[in-house]
Design a protein around this motif. Structure first.
Motif, short mmCIF file in Angstrom:
data_model
loop_
_atom_site.label_atom_id
_atom_site.label_comp_id
_atom_site.label_asym_id
_atom_site.label_seq_id
_atom_site.Cartn_x
_atom_site.Cartn_y
_atom_site.Cartn_z
N HIS A 68 -6.95 -2.26 13.77
CA HIS A 68 -7.38 -2.13 12.37
C HIS A 68 -6.44 -2.88 11.44
N SER A 69 -7.04 -3.50 10.41
CA SER A 69 -6.27 -4.04 9.30
C SER A 69 -6.98 -3.66 8.01
N VAL A 70 -6.34 -3.95 6.88
CA VAL A 70 -6.96 -3.61 5.60
C VAL A 70 -7.67 -4.80 4.97
N ALA A 109 0.83 -1.20 0.00
CA ALA A 109 0.00 0.00 0.00
C ALA A 109 0.86 1.25 0.00
N ASP A 136 -1.21 -4.30 6.72
CA ASP A 136 -1.04 -2.89 7.05
C ASP A 136 -1.67 -2.56 8.41
N TYR A 137 -1.26 -3.29 9.41
CA TYR A 137 -1.84 -3.14 10.73
C TYR A 137 -1.63 -1.75 11.32
N PRO A 191 -10.45 -6.83 3.50
CA PRO A 191 -11.70 -6.31 2.95
C PRO A 191 -12.91 -6.89 3.67
N ARG A 221 -7.37 -7.28 -2.56
CA ARG A 221 -8.18 -6.17 -2.05
C ARG A 221 -9.18 -5.68 -3.10
#
Length: 323
Positions: free
Chosen positions: A198-200, A4, A193-194, A202, A13
């Protein structure tokens, strides 16, 4: 540098967000021929969440195993919303119910194996208590904090769960994920991407397995640390009530509970919901609360905290379902 950060969007993603729900829950969304798991229409979810409130899922699917889940989701072809449900410890299910399919991982996804390289390999349905206990028995240290997370691997990998000074990002090697289309991918921790809680990953992606890196330790000492964590939770949190765990994220440089307390919200009630007297970052169902009571109380707490301190609290508890 993560993908990212480099400006590249990983393929997993893209195109994985579910689109729409069917209008008639009584009509099976797919052909169930060959599907070995249990598919239930209009399934009540309150029994599965800690608050013991909330509406029904259009569909509840309990897969027999990993291959069964892959096949089921591939037949949906990404055309319905999909949501994973673990222990329901950090969740408000809204009274109007959850559209699409809720996936509940059972015993087939609760396996935990200790490897010789001090890695714990576990299914997405395994609890934090089970993972840390297996690590203790195998003499693997560094995962004791999972004893303090009231949830399953799938949930705390997605949310970067943490407790007592550590979080999943500190120990995760990689995880196996099934996308809403049924596609299976293995993602290294760096690709998530912690950040704080939160993580990314989906929406609709289901964590079905994960691997955590520990270190060599002495079982007795690991057990003592786990006991300390358990005692600290018992002393400070309203564990024997219908609650949902920590309600709000800690703002940078602040403790959410302290902001709530300073805003005069300790013991505040709305309908059957109440801010805990024991720990003000916990909301409680006193017995007859609706999910609307609980969510509305949380919003009132946020309003009062902002009015008092100028700080906007962010929800940590997931709020799912139709508004």
């Amino acid at each position: 540098m993560s993908r990212a950060q480099a400006g590249e969007v990983p393929r997993w993603r893209l195109g994985s967000a579910p689109t729409s729900a069917i209008e008639e829950p009584s009509v099976a969304p797919i052909s169930t021929r060959g599907i070995r798991g249990k598919l239930t229409a209009d399934a009540p979810l309150a029994p599965y969440v800690w608050f013991k409130t909330g509406g029904h899922a259009d569909w509840l699917f309990e897969p027999a195993d990993l291959e069964d889940l892959k096949e089921f989701l591939s037949r949906l072809e990404g055309e319905m919303p999909v949501m994973a449900l673990g222990l329901g410890s950090n969740m408000i299910v809204r009274d109007s119910g959850v559209p699409g399919v809720v996936i509940r991982l059972g015993k087939a996804f609760a396996t935990v194996e200790a490897r010789r390289d001090k890695v714990i390999e576990c299914g997405g349905g395994a609890s934090g208590i089970l993972v840390s206990s297996k690590a203790r028995d195998a003499g693997i240290a560094g995962l004791e904090f999972l004893r303090g997370i009231p949830g399953t691997v799938g949930g705390f990998v997605r949310m970067n769960g943490g407790a007592y000074g550590r979080e999943v990002a500190d120990v995760l090697i990689d995880c196996d994920v099934i996308l809403p289309t049924g596609e299976f991918v293995t993602l290294p921790a760096r690709d998530l991407d912690y950040s704080y809680r939160h993580s990314v990953l989906p929406e609709g992606a289901i964590v079905v397995a994960a691997r955590f890196q520990g270190r060599e330790g002495i079982p007795a000492e690991i057990g003592e640390e786990m006991d300390r964590i358990a005692a600290a939770r018992e002393a400070s949190q309203p564990l024997r009530t219908k609650t949902g765990g920590s309600t709000f994220k800690n703002p940078l440089g602040h403790k959410a509970w302290q902001l709530v307390d300073e805003a005069g919200c300790r013991g505040l009630k709305l309908g059957g919901a109440m801010v805990s007297d024991k720990h003000t970052n916990f909301l409680i169902n006193t017995g007859d609360a609706t999910s609307a009571d609980i969510e509305s109380l949380g919003e009132e707490v946020r309003r009062r905290v902002y009015e008092k301190s100028g700080i906007t609290l962010e929800w940590e508890i997931q709020r799912v379902g139709r508004p």
